[in-house]
Design a protein around this motif. Structure first.
Motif, PDB file in Angstrom:
ATOM      1  N   UNK A  31     121.651 -19.538 -27.457  1.00  0.00           N
ATOM      2  CA  UNK A  31     121.704 -18.952 -26.136  1.00  0.00           C
ATOM      3  C   UNK A  31     122.930 -18.702 -25.545  1.00  0.00           C
ATOM      4  N   UNK A  32     123.378 -17.923 -24.955  1.00  0.00           N
ATOM      5  CA  UNK A  32     124.515 -17.786 -24.166  1.00  0.00           C
ATOM      6  C   UNK A  32     123.742 -17.622 -22.532  1.00  0.00           C
ATOM      7  N   UNK A  33     123.068 -16.826 -22.216  1.00  0.00           N
ATOM      8  CA  UNK A  33     122.415 -17.177 -21.002  1.00  0.00           C
ATOM      9  C   UNK A  33     121.053 -16.257 -20.942  1.00  0.00           C
ATOM     10  N   UNK A  34     120.005 -16.797 -20.502  1.00  0.00           N
ATOM     11  CA  UNK A  34     118.570 -16.262 -20.354  1.00  0.00           C
ATOM     12  C   UNK A  34     118.243 -15.832 -21.632  1.00  0.00           C
ATOM     13  N   UNK A  35     118.085 -14.295 -21.917  1.00  0.00           N
ATOM     14  CA  UNK A  35     117.760 -13.797 -23.297  1.00  0.00           C
ATOM     15  C   UNK A  35     118.654 -13.570 -24.179  1.00  0.00           C
ATOM     16  N   UNK A  36     119.969 -13.728 -23.710  1.00  0.00           N
ATOM     17  CA  UNK A  36     121.138 -13.277 -24.529  1.00  0.00           C
ATOM     18  C   UNK A  36     121.467 -14.519 -25.571  1.00  0.00           C
ATOM     19  N   UNK A  37     121.541 -13.791 -26.762  1.00  0.00           N
ATOM     20  CA  UNK A  37     121.829 -14.647 -27.825  1.00  0.00           C
ATOM     21  C   UNK A  37     123.011 -14.253 -28.769  1.00  0.00           C
ATOM     22  N   UNK A  38     123.566 -15.094 -29.704  1.00  0.00           N
ATOM     23  CA  UNK A  38     124.455 -14.656 -30.505  1.00  0.00           C
ATOM     24  C   UNK A  38     124.557 -15.668 -31.838  1.00  0.00           C
ATOM     25  N   UNK A  39     125.101 -15.325 -32.832  1.00  0.00           N
ATOM     26  CA  UNK A  39     125.147 -16.484 -33.932  1.00  0.00           C
ATOM     27  C   UNK A  39     126.694 -16.765 -34.387  1.00  0.00           C
ATOM     28  N   UNK A  84     129.890 -27.545 -20.053  1.00  0.00           N
ATOM     29  CA  UNK A  84     130.231 -26.128 -20.604  1.00  0.00           C
ATOM     30  C   UNK A  84     129.266 -25.559 -21.341  1.00  0.00           C
ATOM     31  N   UNK A  85     128.259 -26.330 -22.052  1.00  0.00           N
ATOM     32  CA  UNK A  85     127.444 -25.697 -23.137  1.00  0.00           C
ATOM     33  C   UNK A  85     126.017 -26.362 -22.934  1.00  0.00           C
ATOM     34  N   UNK A  86     124.963 -25.823 -22.374  1.00  0.00           N
ATOM     35  CA  UNK A  86     123.586 -26.328 -21.971  1.00  0.00           C
ATOM     36  C   UNK A  86     122.726 -25.151 -23.177  1.00  0.00           C
ATOM     37  N   UNK A  87     121.603 -25.924 -23.442  1.00  0.00           N
ATOM     38  CA  UNK A  87     120.757 -25.005 -24.212  1.00  0.00           C
ATOM     39  C   UNK A  87     120.263 -23.845 -23.630  1.00  0.00           C
ATOM     40  N   UNK A  88     120.191 -23.761 -22.331  1.00  0.00           N
ATOM     41  CA  UNK A  88     119.877 -22.493 -21.648  1.00  0.00           C
ATOM     42  C   UNK A  88     120.756 -21.532 -21.132  1.00  0.00           C
ATOM     43  N   UNK A  89     122.093 -22.216 -20.974  1.00  0.00           N
ATOM     44  CA  UNK A  89     123.193 -21.357 -20.391  1.00  0.00           C
ATOM     45  C   UNK A  89     124.417 -21.987 -20.847  1.00  0.00           C
ATOM     46  N   UNK A 240     125.986 -29.561  -6.110  1.00  0.00           N
ATOM     47  CA  UNK A 240     125.474 -28.516  -6.561  1.00  0.00           C
ATOM     48  C   UNK A 240     125.069 -27.701  -5.360  1.00  0.00           C
ATOM     49  N   UNK A 241     124.785 -26.557  -5.198  1.00  0.00           N
ATOM     50  CA  UNK A 241     124.236 -26.085  -3.863  1.00  0.00           C
ATOM     51  C   UNK A 241     122.841 -25.762  -4.121  1.00  0.00           C
ATOM     52  N   UNK A 242     121.983 -26.050  -3.078  1.00  0.00           N
ATOM     53  CA  UNK A 242     120.613 -25.824  -3.006  1.00  0.00           C
ATOM     54  C   UNK A 242     120.222 -24.662  -3.511  1.00  0.00           C
ATOM     55  N   UNK A 243     119.216 -24.378  -4.583  1.00  0.00           N
ATOM     56  CA  UNK A 243     118.950 -23.226  -5.221  1.00  0.00           C
ATOM     57  C   UNK A 243     119.565 -22.556  -6.114  1.00  0.00           C
ATOM     58  N   UNK A 244     120.892 -23.104  -6.510  1.00  0.00           N
ATOM     59  CA  UNK A 244     121.648 -22.447  -7.386  1.00  0.00           C
ATOM     60  C   UNK A 244     121.649 -22.498  -8.834  1.00  0.00           C
ATOM     61  N   UNK A 245     120.674 -23.652  -8.993  1.00  0.00           N
ATOM     62  CA  UNK A 245     120.401 -23.811 -10.639  1.00  0.00           C
ATOM     63  C   UNK A 245     119.010 -23.822 -10.736  1.00  0.00           C
ATOM     64  N   UNK A 246     118.360 -23.129 -11.804  1.00  0.00           N
ATOM     65  CA  UNK A 246     116.877 -23.208 -12.009  1.00  0.00           C
ATOM     66  C   UNK A 246     116.600 -24.512 -12.591  1.00  0.00           C
ATOM     67  N   UNK A 247     115.337 -24.882 -12.221  1.00  0.00           N
ATOM     68  CA  UNK A 247     114.901 -26.367 -12.472  1.00  0.00           C
ATOM     69  C   UNK A 247     114.978 -26.766 -13.846  1.00  0.00           C
ATOM     70  N   UNK A 248     114.889 -25.863 -14.878  1.00  0.00           N
ATOM     71  CA  UNK A 248     115.199 -26.401 -16.018  1.00  0.00           C
ATOM     72  C   UNK A 248     116.526 -26.245 -16.574  1.00  0.00           C
ATOM     73  N   UNK A 249     117.696 -25.546 -15.701  1.00  0.00           N
ATOM     74  CA  UNK A 249     118.778 -25.644 -16.197  1.00  0.00           C
ATOM     75  C   UNK A 249     119.499 -27.119 -15.429  1.00  0.00           C
ATOM     76  N   UNK A 250     119.038 -27.225 -14.294  1.00  0.00           N
ATOM     77  CA  UNK A 250     119.461 -28.596 -13.769  1.00  0.00           C
ATOM     78  C   UNK A 250     118.930 -29.767 -14.273  1.00  0.00           C
ATOM     79  N   UNK A 251     117.807 -29.790 -14.991  1.00  0.00           N
ATOM     80  CA  UNK A 251     117.279 -30.842 -15.661  1.00  0.00           C
ATOM     81  C   UNK A 251     118.167 -30.992 -16.988  1.00  0.00           C
ATOM     82  N   UNK A 340     122.950 -20.163 -11.656  1.00  0.00           N
ATOM     83  CA  UNK A 340     122.279 -18.885 -11.772  1.00  0.00           C
ATOM     84  C   UNK A 340     123.303 -17.839 -11.915  1.00  0.00           C
ATOM     85  N   UNK A 341     124.191 -17.787 -10.846  1.00  0.00           N
ATOM     86  CA  UNK A 341     125.197 -16.720 -10.718  1.00  0.00           C
ATOM     87  C   UNK A 341     126.426 -16.920 -11.468  1.00  0.00           C
ATOM     88  N   UNK A 342     126.789 -17.897 -12.276  1.00  0.00           N
ATOM     89  CA  UNK A 342     127.871 -18.254 -12.915  1.00  0.00           C
ATOM     90  C   UNK A 342     128.079 -16.932 -13.845  1.00  0.00           C
TER      91      UNK A 342
END
Length: 360
Positions: A31-39, A84-89, A240-251, A340-342
């Motif tokens: 994954x790159x971000x959300x539903x964007x993926x590449x090989x 620099x590299x999370x599974x979700x972003x 981090x700024x409140x609300x700037x990361x989705x719960x699963x990304x922060x986790x 989220x906005x990065x």
């Protein structure tokens, strides 16, 4: 190789050339971000020498092996390559998809480098004098002597500032993200802590090299995540700024990127803050960086409580580079990389800056 190294001390020179070492390589879709993926082609690279560092190299499969320019990512204090590299972003995957040859470094004492035996540093100087020269030499050996762009977050940007002037010809440019050149400026909380560390220095409290594991801290914050991501969080410097990361990304960030906090590294930075000088009075980092004429991009987060713009901007103001750029975005310290906005702010700003200079 034709790399000119400024300054006489041999320890600052790039190590002798050797055969690149790749522990393993594989092709995988990520994954790159959300539903964007590449090989991508992913390789685990381990430079030789007495400091066993580790880097993950990424390239886009569809490029057929060709890349636009090499990039070396340098994480910040208490973090590792997962900053620099999370599974979700993944900022690293974004850069690789854009066609760059991306090397994601674990500094000594962090991530895979620690697993391979690289101990916690005695001071930040070891990152500057050894880690970055070793990593850059390894990048050169894999890329046909193409000088990499250094992209550093927080302390990683400061380490890049300090190391690059001694590696003339081996660095194409520096992009720093949330890197506090005048650490603590713009934050009363950090200034108060700096006074404590400066008092310790003045009365001769001995330095402690024991690292503080951050995994338990991350686990605790994850357990109170709803409170941590609210205005009622009691810690004044959450990162981090409140609300700037989705719960699963922060986790994911708290679970993977939180690594070890070197007590001596932290003490170094707060002493710099008290002395109002990057690198402290004992080093000539300030003079070398400010005289350096490399392309420089400085990015600050307007909601960054650990590196407010007031602490970041002086690097841009004091640099005498003929090619320098300063930008701000409404993000916090961690948000700058994986918020989220990065992908709509930090990522394109850095990518476009590198694109113009690599093309030139």
């Amino acid at each position: 190789m034709g790399v000119e190294v400024g300054g006489p001390p041999a320890r600052h020179r790039l190590p002798a050339r050797r055969t690149p070492l790749i522990l393993y390589g594989r092709t995988l879709e990520q994954t790159i971000d959300r539903h964007e993926r590449a090989t991508f082609v992913k390789e685990l690279v381990v430079p030789g020498g007495r400091v066993p560092l580790a880097m993950v190299r990424k390239r886009l499969v569809s490029n057929g092996g060709g890349t636009r320019a090499p990039i070396l990512l340098v994480h910040g204090f208490g973090q590792n390559r997962y900053a620099w590299h999370l599974p979700a972003r993944s900022f690293a995957n974004h850069l690789a998809r854009a066609g760059y040859d991306v090397f994601n470094l674990d500094l000594r004492g962090h991530g895979r480098s620690r697993h391979f035996g690289a101990r916690t540093p005695r001071s930040v100087d070891e990152y500057v004098v050894e880690d970055l020269p070793i990593a850059i030499e390894e990048v050169l050996s894999h890329t046909g002597n193409r000088a990499p762009f250094l992209v550093g977050h927080s302390l990683g940007g400061l380490v890049s500032y300090a190391a690059a002037p001694k590696l003339k010809g081996a660095v194409a440019g520096i992009a720093s993200i949330g890197s506090p050149y005048h650490f603590t400026r713009g934050s009363f909380s950090l200034q108060a802590i700096a006074l404590v560390f400066d008092a310790m220095r003045r009365i001769g409290v001995p330095h402690v090299g024991v690292p503080l594991p951050l995994y338990p801290v991350g686990a605790f914050i994850r357990s109170i995540r709803r409170v941590a991501d609210s205005p009622f969080y009691p810690i004044p410097l959450p990162g981090w700024h409140v609300g700037a990361l989705e719960p699963h990304v922060l986790d994911q960030h708290l679970r993977l990127a939180f690594d070890r906090a070197g007590i001596q590294e932290m003490r170094n930075m707060f002493e710099w803050g008290a002395q109002k000088r990057f690198g402290g009075h004992a080093q000539d980092y300030v003079e070398r960086f400010e005289e350096m004429d490399l392309p420089l991009f400085v990015l600050a987060g307007m909601n960054d409580d650990l590196a407010p713009p007031a602490s970041v901007r002086p690097a841009f103001e004091r640099s005498r580079s003929k090619d320098k750029t300063y930008k701000t975005v409404p993000l916090g310290h961690i948000d700058l990389l994986v918020g989220r906005d990065a992908p709509l702010s930090t990522w394109p700003l850095v990518t476009n800056w590198i694109e113009k200079r690599s093309a030139a």
